[in-house]
Design a protein around this motif. Structure first.
Motif, PDB file in Angstrom:
ATOM      1  N   LYS A 266       3.854  11.140  -0.273  1.00  0.00           N
ATOM      2  CA  LYS A 266       3.669  12.453   0.429  1.00  0.00           C
ATOM      3  C   LYS A 266       3.766  13.469  -0.411  1.00  0.00           C
ATOM      4  CE  LYS A 266       6.499  13.908   3.852  1.00  0.00           C
ATOM      5  NZ  LYS A 266       7.110  13.965   5.114  1.00  0.00           N
TER       6      LYS A 266
ATOM      7  N   SER B 230       6.294   6.291   0.072  1.00  0.00           N
ATOM      8  CA  SER B 230       6.617   5.156   1.173  1.00  0.00           C
ATOM      9  C   SER B 230       7.811   4.153   0.639  1.00  0.00           C
ATOM     10  CB  SER B 230       5.146   4.908   1.888  1.00  0.00           C
ATOM     11  OG  SER B 230       4.789   4.324   1.016  1.00  0.00           O
TER      12      SER B 230
ATOM     13  N   GLN C 172      -3.798  10.279  -6.672  1.00  0.00           N
ATOM     14  CA  GLN C 172      -3.743  10.950  -5.319  1.00  0.00           C
ATOM     15  C   GLN C 172      -4.383  12.634  -5.857  1.00  0.00           C
ATOM     16  OE1 GLN C 172      -0.780  10.495  -2.461  1.00  0.00           O
ATOM     17  NE2 GLN C 172      -0.777  12.387  -1.568  1.00  0.00           N
TER      18      GLN C 172
ATOM     19  N   GLN D  14       0.656  -1.096   0.058  1.00  0.00           N
ATOM     20  CA  GLN D  14       0.248   0.170   0.081  1.00  0.00           C
ATOM     21  C   GLN D  14       0.828   1.249   0.042  1.00  0.00           C
ATOM     22  OE1 GLN D  14      -2.763  -0.085  -0.862  1.00  0.00           O
ATOM     23  NE2 GLN D  14      -4.264   0.318   0.338  1.00  0.00           N
ATOM     24  N   THR D  15       1.339   1.567  -1.214  1.00  0.00           N
ATOM     25  CA  THR D  15       2.271   2.527  -1.023  1.00  0.00           C
ATOM     26  C   THR D  15       1.741   4.100  -1.194  1.00  0.00           C
ATOM     27  OG1 THR D  15       3.750   1.542  -2.703  1.00  0.00           O
ATOM     28  CG2 THR D  15       4.258   3.719  -2.642  1.00  0.00           C
ATOM     29  N   THR D  16       2.121   4.988  -0.445  1.00  0.00           N
ATOM     30  CA  THR D  16       1.322   6.304  -0.459  1.00  0.00           C
ATOM     31  C   THR D  16       2.557   7.170  -0.533  1.00  0.00           C
ATOM     32  OG1 THR D  16       2.068   6.348   1.954  1.00  0.00           O
ATOM     33  CG2 THR D  16      -0.025   5.613   1.561  1.00  0.00           C
TER      34      THR D  16
ATOM     35  N   ASP E 235       2.982   1.626  -8.414  1.00  0.00           N
ATOM     36  CA  ASP E 235       3.654   1.117  -7.260  1.00  0.00           C
ATOM     37  C   ASP E 235       4.727   0.142  -7.980  1.00  0.00           C
ATOM     38  OD1 ASP E 235       2.290  -1.198  -7.313  1.00  0.00           O
ATOM     39  OD2 ASP E 235       1.022  -1.036  -5.648  1.00  0.00           O
TER      40      ASP E 235
END
Ligand SMILES: [Cu+2]
Length: 158
Positions: free
Chosen positions: A23, A48, A132, A19-21, A124
């Motif tokens: 920022k 992440s 996003q 579950q890559t996020t 990812d």
């Protein structure tokens, strides 16, 4: 058959773990004057896990591309890149004179104080796409050419 089972197990694992996020910090868009049809969006991206920025979409622009600036025979030119590799935990900066999101075929002038919705499309490590949505405030600089290189001292930060 066995191969298929392994593949689907991998997919499940990837879904559960990767579950890559990303920022997104200090996003902004350069304001434009009425005759200007293009501008640049800038931000800092820190994922992440290893990821790739593959596309950006915005309702204010007909075409959105990811660009880089590069020297070509002593002339600074910008060119489209197919995607931006983002290394886990490392910050990639999109800034004037460097990497930027190019907003082209603008549907209206971008005025200071407004904000521009941007949808960042990432991939990812397992090549799964995720998006996003951000709102980037417009910085009123007026004039000038969108995303042209600027002297470091001229760079505004608000
Ligand atoms: Cu550009």
């Amino acid at each position: 058959m066995k191969k298929l089972l392994i593949a689907s197990l991998l997919a499940v694992t990837a879904g559960a773990w990767a579950q890559t996020t990303v920022k997104v910090e200090d996003a902004w868009v350069r304001g434009t004057v009425a005759t200007q049809k293009a501008s640049g969006a800038f931000m800092r991206l820190t994922p992440s896990a290893n990821a790739r920025l593959v596309a950006v979409e915005s309702p204010v622009a007909g075409v959105v591309e990811i660009h880089e600036m590069a020297m070509d025979n002593d002339v600074m030119k910008m060119r489209q890149v197919p995607g931006l590799e983002l290394a886990a935990g490392r910050t990639t900066e999109l800034k004037p004179g460097g990497l930027h999101v190019m907003l082209m075929d603008l549907k209206q002038p971008l005025k200071g104080g407004e904000s521009v919705p941007l949808t960042l499309v990432f991939e990812d490590a397992a090549k799964q796409r995720f998006t996003q949505d951000i709102k980037a405030p417009v910085t009123a600089l007026g004039g000038g050419n969108a995303a042209m290189p600027m002297k470091p001292g001229m760079e505004h930060k608000h």
